[in-house]
Every structure is written in C-alpha cells, then in structure tokens.
Design a protein around this motif. Structure first.
Motif, PDB file in Angstrom:
ATOM      1  N   HIS A 277       0.816  -1.206   0.000  1.00  0.00           N
ATOM      2  CA  HIS A 277       0.000   0.000   0.000  1.00  0.00           C
ATOM      3  C   HIS A 277       0.855   1.263   0.000  1.00  0.00           C
ATOM      4  CE1 HIS A 277      -4.201  -1.074   0.004  1.00  0.00           C
ATOM      5  NE2 HIS A 277      -3.981  -2.053   0.848  1.00  0.00           N
ATOM      6  N   SER A 278       2.010   1.204   0.635  1.00  0.00           N
ATOM      7  CA  SER A 278       2.888   2.383   0.603  1.00  0.00           C
ATOM      8  C   SER A 278       3.406   2.627  -0.809  1.00  0.00           C
ATOM      9  CB  SER A 278       4.048   2.221   1.598  1.00  0.00           C
ATOM     10  OG  SER A 278       4.958   1.219   1.191  1.00  0.00           O
ATOM     11  N   LEU A 279       3.579   1.558  -1.587  1.00  0.00           N
ATOM     12  CA  LEU A 279       3.939   1.713  -2.999  1.00  0.00           C
ATOM     13  C   LEU A 279       2.768   2.271  -3.793  1.00  0.00           C
ATOM     14  CD1 LEU A 279       5.707   1.249  -5.518  1.00  0.00           C
ATOM     15  CD2 LEU A 279       4.806  -1.095  -5.577  1.00  0.00           C
ATOM     16  N   PHE A 280       1.579   1.728  -3.575  1.00  0.00           N
ATOM     17  CA  PHE A 280       0.406   2.165  -4.335  1.00  0.00           C
ATOM     18  C   PHE A 280       0.120   3.653  -4.125  1.00  0.00           C
ATOM     19  CE2 PHE A 280      -1.213  -2.392  -3.465  1.00  0.00           C
ATOM     20  CZ  PHE A 280      -0.416  -2.894  -4.483  1.00  0.00           C
ATOM     21  N   THR A 281       0.220   4.111  -2.877  1.00  0.00           N
ATOM     22  CA  THR A 281      -0.029   5.535  -2.625  1.00  0.00           C
ATOM     23  C   THR A 281       1.060   6.397  -3.253  1.00  0.00           C
ATOM     24  OG1 THR A 281       1.084   5.360  -0.468  1.00  0.00           O
ATOM     25  CG2 THR A 281      -1.318   5.150  -0.486  1.00  0.00           C
TER      26      THR A 281
END
Length: 437
Positions: free
Chosen positions: A220-224
């Motif tokens: 999720h840190s990559l997606f954001t």
C-alpha cells in the motif's frame, strides 16, 4: 478497503476514476427497497429461493476488521427480514486462494467481496452477477456522489458489486505526541516531514510504526506513492499496462518519503504484523502510521481515548502536491450459482438504502457511499471529508492493477525495505507485472 486485499488474479483493467467531491450527507436519495423486475442474469438452470422460505446466505469476506460490525448489521437486516439470515465467513490471509478453490470445487458462497479488478475478472468469467439493472443501484445518487457509480461501472456499463462506503489512505498521526514535539500542523512537504521526524526524535518519540511482516501494508505504501506522483493515474495505468515504463523523476522523488518512513520506524518493524502496528499507534508508542481509514475502528478499540489526525502523504517539496488517496471501498457481489440470489438482492437493496447503509457505516465507523446518510462523526472521517471538499484527493492506483500485481508488490516492497531491491528495480518489477495479460 478492509483494504488488506490479497489478490492473486490476472486481469488488468481501466476504470474511470474521478475525484470524489463533497462530503457525506446532503440531499435524500431514492430508497429503492425492492429489486428490479429485470432478468437476474443467473445461469440457465439455476434456481432462486421461494419468497417466504427460510434462507441462510453465506457471505465469504476478507474484512476481518469489520467482522463484528458486519455481523451486527446483518442481524439488523434479519430483524426486518426474519426469513433471511446471513452467515459470515471471514478469511483475511489467503482469501483469493480459498475463493479460487471454492470456484474450482463448485462450492461458491452466495456473496463474495473484492476490489474493482477482482470483481471484474470474476464477472467476465461468469462467476458473479451483473447488478446494473437492479433498482437499488439508483440509490447511488448522482449530484454529490455521482462519481461513485462511475467507479463501480466497467467500460461496457456492467456493475459487478456494490460498495458500502468510501475510504481514504494517508498517515495517521497522534496529536498529543505532535504537540509534545512542538509540531503545529501535519507536514505538507518532504522537508516539513523530515523536520517533524527530527523534532519527534529529539523528544524520544519514535516517528513511525510499520508492519513489515504483513507485506500488503508495504504494498500500500507503494500504491499511494504511484498515485501521489502522477497527475493522470488513468493514463499512467494504460501506459504501463501496454508496456511503457513506470519510472519517472516524480516517482523517484516520491520514494524519498518511503525512505523516511522506513528509516524512522520502531525497532520491531521488521517483525511487526498489522495488528502490532495499530497497537503501537493506539498506545502512543509511535507518532505516525500509514494506513487506510478502515483501520480506525480497530485502533480505537485498543484505545478509545487516542487523539488522532489524518494527513495526506507528502511526496515532493510542493505543498499543493499533498493529496489524500480517496476511493470507493471494497464491494460486495452475488455469485452466479447461488440458489439464493433474490434473498441476496434483498439484502443489497437494504444495504443501499439510507437506513441500511447508515446502520452499516455507523457500526463500521466508515464514510457512507449512499448520499443522505448521517452517522456519528470522528476526527479521521472529518479530515478525509475536508480533503474531499477541498478537491485535494487522488484515486487509488491498486484498483487499476491486476490481482497478481498487487500480490507481487508485497514481496517486492519487502525486498525494498530490506535493501535487497533498489527503487529502479521496484519500478521495473511492478511495471512488468502490471503489463501481464
């Protein structure tokens, strides 16, 4: 989105994602408590329950955070519909693996859930129903919430699932710890973030909590980061899906924010799971945690008195670039082989009324997807709505990815955390997975 999605499916799609405008609430909507007389789209030979016959709907979900809230919601539905009960089955670890096994063994439940792309694949494979002709879809009113239906529709107008709420992804921060460190407002630039980190550390306060053991949190840190470093997410998704590189100067710059988070996390970050990361924040042992709004109820279950705010993740030195990720949350779908489709549609019709959606979101502490619903407020919802009102939001990138890409992102980002992969390698690996058909 509990957004701990652990997908393993293989379809990339494009969904028109527009910024959500306006707050929850507003004009009343058509309550549409009956289902459409249009064909149910069930496979030839399938049967549905006879009205008045006791029915138990089996709902297979991965939303562990909201299990109790959903169970309580379904009980309220059964009070009004005593012939229909809902049996909730939850698996938040290997959900899609188990679901594929159920499909292969012809043991599908009545109701399943998923991100847009997962339901698109299930729908195109004939495993779930197209709900676009059902009357309750009109409950997703136009006007303030008009973009919600656009986020539900496929390119050919089909709707394979209904969301109950909208959600945000950003950084939770402990207001009391910020005050102790002399931080007056949440950082809007990378420099301001570094200054906040330094002030926290000067006071002996650990800046961030991480849950490296649960790779989906790093994914999720990559997606954001992907969503927060482009002005045209839809265009980027189309380009990457066709084989164009994901790498850009802005993405490279955005990774500096991830580096700050990872380098300033609590000492147990490498072994912490999701629940441990929430506990650290709730107990005031760390000042910040990147997570989605879905985690709020779990955090306050641990410590009802914790004072939290919610801010957009800064990925540059421009304050105007700090935008919050906001999107339709996970959706619920009816399986094509269910023998209880009409009962399931009756449940969906109720969940999309002001009453039913209000009950669900009051219990889940989420932001309603149905216009006109009023629920108890909280500081995190207020912050998300403020970003929405200001138009300072971006959609989520992961809903435009195939399931296998989202799964691969977990391992890739764990590799980045442990310094086994570079930022360039992460971009290359994710782009390659994203472009697979």
């Amino acid at each position: 989105m509990n957004h701990k999605t652990k997908a393993s499916m293989l379809l990339t799609m494009l969904l028109t994602l527009s910024l959500l405008l306006g707050a929850c609430g507003g004009n009343s909507v058509n309550k549409g408590g009956t289902v459409s007389s249009e064909p149910s789209n069930k496979p030839e030979g399938e049967t549905t329950s006879t009205p008045g016959t006791p029915v138990t709907l089996n709902a297979f979900l991965f939303n562990m955070d909201k299990r109790q809230a959903l169970e309580e919601t379904f009980v309220e539905f059964t009070k009004q519909n005593p012939d229909i009960k809902v049996n909730l089955l939850v698996n938040d670890q290997d959900y899609y693996t188990v679901l594929k096994t159920k499909i292969a063994s012809n043991d599908m439940p009545d109701i399943v859930m998923g991100e847009y792309g997962d339901l698109l694949e299930l729908g195109e494979a004939g495993h779930i129903l197209d709900l676009s002709a059902d009357a309750y879809i009109a409950n997703y009113a136009e006007q303030i919430r008009e973009q919600i239906r656009e986020q539900m529709k496929t390119s050919n107008g089909k709707i394979y699932g209904i969301p109950l709420d909208v959600s945000g992804m950003g950084i939770y921060y402990n207001k009391e710890l910020f005050k102790q460190a002399g931080i007056e407002q949440f950082p809007k630039t990378q420099q301001q973030m570094q200054e906040a980190i330094d002030k926290l550390k000067e006071k002996g306060i650990t800046p961030f909590s991480l849950a490296v053991a649960d790779g989906w949190t790093l994914a999720h840190s990559l997606f954001t980061t992907i969503a927060g470093t482009t002005d045209d997410l839809k265009g980027l998704a189309a380009a990457v899906a066709s084989g164009v590189t994901l790498q850009s100067d802005r993405l490279k710059e955005g990774f500096k924010t991830l580096d700050m988070m990872y380098a300033n996390a609590d000492p147990q970050a490498s072994t912490n799971n999701y629940n441990a990361s929430l506990s650290l924040l709730a107990q005031g042992k760390v000042a910040m945690l990147q997570q989605g709004y879905w985690a709020y109820s779990s955090i306050t279950d641990i410590n009802p008195d914790v004072q939290l705010g919610f801010g957009a993740i800064p990925y540059s030195e421009k304050e105007e670039d700090a935008k919050l990720g906001v999107n339709v949350n996970v959706s619920y779908a009816i399986t094509a082989k269910s023998k209880n489709q009409e009962a399931a549609k009756k449940l969906f019709a109720w969940l999309t009324t002001v009453e039913g959606n209000g009950i669900a979101n009051e219990k889940m502490k989420q932001i309603p997807a149905i216009q006109g619903v009023t629920i108890s407020s909280n500081s995190i919802a207020d912050d998300i709505i403020a970003y929405m009102n200001a138009g300072k939001v971006v959609p989520w990138s992961q809903v435009l990815m195939n399931g296998s890409t989202r799964v691969e992102a977990e391992t890739v980002m764990q590799g980045y955390y442990f310094k086994k992969k570079t930022q360039e390698a992460v971009a290359t690996d994710i782009a390659a997975a994203w472009s697979k058909k």
